[in-house]
Enzyme design. Structure first.
Site, PDB file in Angstrom:
ATOM      1  N   HIS A  22      22.001  76.120 -70.860  1.00 42.81           N
ATOM      2  CA  HIS A  22      23.397  75.623 -71.192  1.00 42.81           C
ATOM      3  C   HIS A  22      23.679  74.364 -70.619  1.00 42.81           C
ATOM      4  O   HIS A  22      23.203  73.975 -69.384  1.00 42.81           O
ATOM      5  CB  HIS A  22      24.521  76.613 -70.509  1.00 42.81           C
TER       6      HIS A  22
HETATM    7 CA    CA Z   1      21.405  74.078 -74.574  1.00 47.97          CA
END
Ligand code: CA
Ligand code: ZL4
Ligand code: ZN
Length: 390
Positions: A182
């Site tokens: 992320h």
């Molecule tokens: Ca990513």
């Protein structure tokens, strides 16, 4: 001649400083800056350097890094030496700034950080000055760094610094992140502005996969006074996603975001740990599928800052980034899928010597993303975009 492959005459620039490459995070640390040497060797063996403007990037200055980072953090980064980690007088700051196994203190750390950051700042400035249409810094893409904290092999957030440059000229910038992790540092940096739309595709498992953020419903603080509300788009995925479903998902999500948000420039983080067979990753993508995301992003014809990121199986990282360089040059159809004999370190690419080895078949992980799950994600993104319209 590779120049012929770009009849529209748009310019691609390459921003690098070879002094980044010899830095060493320590024994058995997954992050290996020499993957950049391997990438460059491949790009040059294919002659792609003839088709780009090549720039030796400067080190970012302290002041440039202070556009995002706190000064006491930069001071620490500048002064700390290998061995200081265990000194009691440094203990508080080592903890406060999150240094340790993931983010070790190694020789030349500050040079390393300022050099990769300088590449992204230079690249963004070339885009703003209209001296480049697509600017590449494979040494950048270090998306986890926070304003006063190192995190996940990242110390200085070159993406945030480059995006801040682009925001001087463009009212809206779209950030796209295909690293398997992320893009939390970039998301957080632009948490409270509607001038950056961040979109990250990543493996999500709150308790078992770093950094544990980026759930579908995390879309930015929803306070009515926060213009950045709804401007973080997260596409959380499970293990083993394959080429076909990833490409379809990427096109639907990015196509919808482009249509709604209409950015003036794009920053694309091409973390190669989303490939199959990555030492840290858990997706099943082949080099061509990873590249297809870059190709699709390019179709919008916007100024693009293209950066690297993760990628822990160096031979495949270099394959992907060399292939993606050829896509950005529109030379991907004319380069030989067999890696040229002339490449130094050609031993890394055997036994097939292919730019496109079957990564999805070598360590087969079941695709744990059902069609229904992926359709639900697309639907949720469309719903989120309704808040952004207008
Ligand atoms: Ca990513
Ligand atoms: C290592 O072998 O999940 C670091 C890190 C160092 C060498 C010797 C030390 C051995 C794997 C990873 C102990 C290491 C313990 N060495 C590391 C919660 C964790 C705490 C730290 O691609 N331990 C932390 C970070 C992730 C965690 C991923 C991705 C960056 C990017 C952009 C960052 N951290 C558990 C791990 C090793 C190591 C072996 C490691 N660290 C794997 N995953 C992590 O998104 C560039
Ligand atoms: Zn990663």
């Amino acid at each position: 001649n590779l120049q012929i492959a770009r009849p529209q005459g748009y310019r691609v620039s390459w921003h690098a400083n070879p002094a980044v490459e010899p830095h060493h995070f320590g024994q058995s640390h997954p992050m290996k800056p020499w993957r950049l040497t391997l990438t460059k060797q491949l790009v040059m063996a294919y002659g792609m350097h003839h088709a780009m403007d090549l720039y030796l990037s400067r080190a970012a200055t302290y002041e440039e890094m202070a556009d995002f980072h706190e000064r006491d953090y930069l001071d620490f980064l500048q002064q700390i030496m290998p061995g200081d980690m265990d000194k009691p007088e440094q203990a508080d700051n080592v903890v406060r700034f999150n240094f340790g196994d993931d983010c070790p203190i190694f020789d030349g750390l500050y040079s390393y950080c300022s050099l990769y950051a300088g590449g992204s700042v230079d690249a963004a400035r070339k885009l703003c000055n209209n001296q480049s249409d697509i600017a590449i810094n494979w040494s950048g893409g270090l998306h986890h760094a926070k304003k006063a904290e190192a995190s996940g092999f990242c110390y200085v957030n070159d993406i945030v610094l480059g995006t801040l440059q682009l925001l001087r000229h463009h009212p809206r910038v779209m950030y796209i992140d295909i690293d398997v992790h992320h893009g939390d540092g970039v998301e957080q940096a632009f948490w409270s502005t509607d001038r950056v739309l961040t979109v990250s595709f990543h493996k999500y498992d709150k308790d078992n996969f770093f950094p544990g953020t980026g759930a579908r419903e995390d879309t930015g603080p929803a306070h009515p006074l926060n213009p950045g509300a709804h401007h973080a788009i997260n596409v959380p995925l499970n293990d083993g996603i394959d080429d076909e479903s990833y490409i379809a998902l990427f096109k639907e999500v990015i196509g919808a975001c482009m249509k709604t948000y209409q950015p003036g420039a794009v920053v694309l983080q091409c973390g190669a740990d989303s490939l199959g067979c990555d030492r840290l990753g858990c997706f099943n993508l082949n080099v061509r599928a990873h590249g297809a995301c870059v190709a699709y992003t390019k179709t919008f014809g916007l100024p693009m800052l293209v950066v690297g990121g993760g990628g822990y199986t160096p031979r495949n990282v270099s394959r992907a980034w060399a292939h993606e360089t050829s896509i950005l040059l529109e030379a991907d159809k004319i380069i030989d899928p067999t890696i040229p004999d002339s490449v130094a370190f050609r031993n890394h690419f055997g036994p097939d010597y292919s730019l496109f080895p079957p990564l999805s078949e070598m360590r087969k992980l079941d695709n744990k993303n059902t069609r229904a799950y992926l359709e639900g994600l697309v639907e949720a993104v469309h719903e989120q975009l309704r808040y952004i319209k207008g």
